[in-house]
Design an enzyme around this catalytic site. Structure first.
Site, PDB file in Angstrom:
ATOM      1  N   ASP A  72      17.155  38.563 -77.345  1.00 57.96           N
ATOM      2  CA  ASP A  72      17.611  39.272 -76.154  1.00 57.96           C
ATOM      3  C   ASP A  72      18.320  40.571 -76.540  1.00 57.96           C
ATOM      4  O   ASP A  72      18.723  40.760 -77.694  1.00 57.96           O
ATOM      5  CB  ASP A  72      18.567  38.402 -75.340  1.00 57.96           C
ATOM      6  CG  ASP A  72      17.870  37.227 -74.668  1.00 57.96           C
ATOM      7  OD1 ASP A  72      16.628  37.172 -74.721  1.00 57.96           O
ATOM      8  OD2 ASP A  72      18.571  36.372 -74.092  1.00 57.96           O
ATOM      9  N   VAL A  73      18.502  41.419 -75.560  1.00 58.42           N
ATOM     10  CA  VAL A  73      19.174  42.699 -75.770  1.00 58.42           C
ATOM     11  C   VAL A  73      20.523  42.511 -76.453  1.00 58.42           C
ATOM     12  O   VAL A  73      20.892  43.259 -77.366  1.00 58.42           O
ATOM     13  CB  VAL A  73      19.360  43.425 -74.420  1.00 58.42           C
ATOM     14  CG1 VAL A  73      20.256  44.647 -74.576  1.00 58.42           C
ATOM     15  CG2 VAL A  73      18.018  43.837 -73.841  1.00 58.42           C
TER      16      VAL A  73
END
Length: 291
Positions: A72-73
């Site tokens: 994820d970011v």
């Protein structure tokens, strides 16, 4: 600058495949360009930082970036990094020297603080297909997560962690990714969990080894009952949530470590992440959507 091992130009029909591993140290960087409704949501990505440097030295018509999974970011990729491949379509050369690959690697590692790369090398299409498929199904991954709980931790909690071995959980497609993934029920295996105390008796660090494809955030907070058994159910009589998450290892022997590597420092897999968090983290907080 010498680009070719063989000076003969290619027919512009065969692709060139560059493989390597990347580390991501930023909690504000997506793996690939994040575009929603035609609007780019973040300025850069891991893909951009790697491909842009390749483009300075090799001309081609189009590039395609792929990796063995994605974080994820807001998740860091530590340890030995994540395997990736860049396909250069219709390149103007038919080969790239090891010297140029080393220069690309060194340039990224010298000028970029958000990512590092290692073991850049060429491969063939057939190997890419096999390894990316194996990466989806056969690898295990290790994570390190800073978690919080709405009651004080007890010794019994840590005993429960230690007792977990090859626990099968069921995870429905997380709410945060339902907009782009099919609604499925996915059985996944948590191979083992270890835990560490912090100075705050409402926060703790867990290290997990899991089957590929396990949603760690959802395992911790339960995703409103969509992931079960989850950490709160295992610990009992509590609510749990995740503050920060790192991928610290992907057990995949590809690409091979190069005999001569550039001396580029990377963060250790045992990096303490609790110092990065805020002390007033609410247990209801949720992370950004996966890009």
């Amino acid at each position: 600058m010498k680009l070719l091992l063989n000076s003969k130009m290619s027919s512009k029909e065969e692709s060139i495949y560059i493989v390597g591993r990347y580390n991501k140290f930023s909690r504000n960087l997506c793996q690939t360009p994040w575009i929603i409704d035609g609007v780019r949501r973040m300025e850069s990505s891991v893909q951009d930082l790697i491909v842009n440097e390749i483009e300075k030295r090799v001309k081609y018509e189009k590039a395609k970036f792929s990796a063995c999974g994605r974080e994820d970011v807001d998740v860091r990729m530590l340890g030995d990094g994540r395997p990736f491949v860049v396909e250069l379509m219709k390149p103007e050369v038919n080969n790239i020297s090891d010297q140029v690959l080393d220069e690309i690697e060194q340039e990224i590692n010298t000028n970029c603080t958000e990512i590092k790369v290692r073991d850049l090398q060429l491969t063939v299409k057939e190997e890419v297909k096999v390894q990316l498929k194996l990466g989806e199904t056969d690898k295990t991954k290790r994570y390190r997560a800073l978690c919080c709980i709405n009651r004080p931790l007890t010794e019994m909690d840590f005993q429960k962690f230690q007792s977990i071995k090859d626990l099968t959980i069921n995870q429905k497609t997380p709410i945060r990714v339902l907009h782009r993934r099919s609604l499925l029920n996915r059985p996944r295996v948590i191979h083992r969990i270890s835990a560490e105390k912090t100075e705050d008796d409402h926060k703790f660090i867990i290290e997990l080894t899991t089957e590929a494809g396990t949603y760690i955030k959802e395992f911790v907070h339960g995703d409103f009952g969509r992931s079960t058994p989850n950490l709160a159910e295992i610990m009992g009589d509590c609510r749990t949530d995740i503050i920060e998450l790192d991928v610290i290892a992907i057990t995949m022997d590809w690409p091979k470590t190069k005999a001569i590597k550039s001396a580029t420092p990377t963060e250790g897999t045992k990096a303490k992440i609790e110092n990065d968090c805020t002390n007033d983290f609410p247990c209801t907080k949720r992370f950004k959507h996966e890009n």
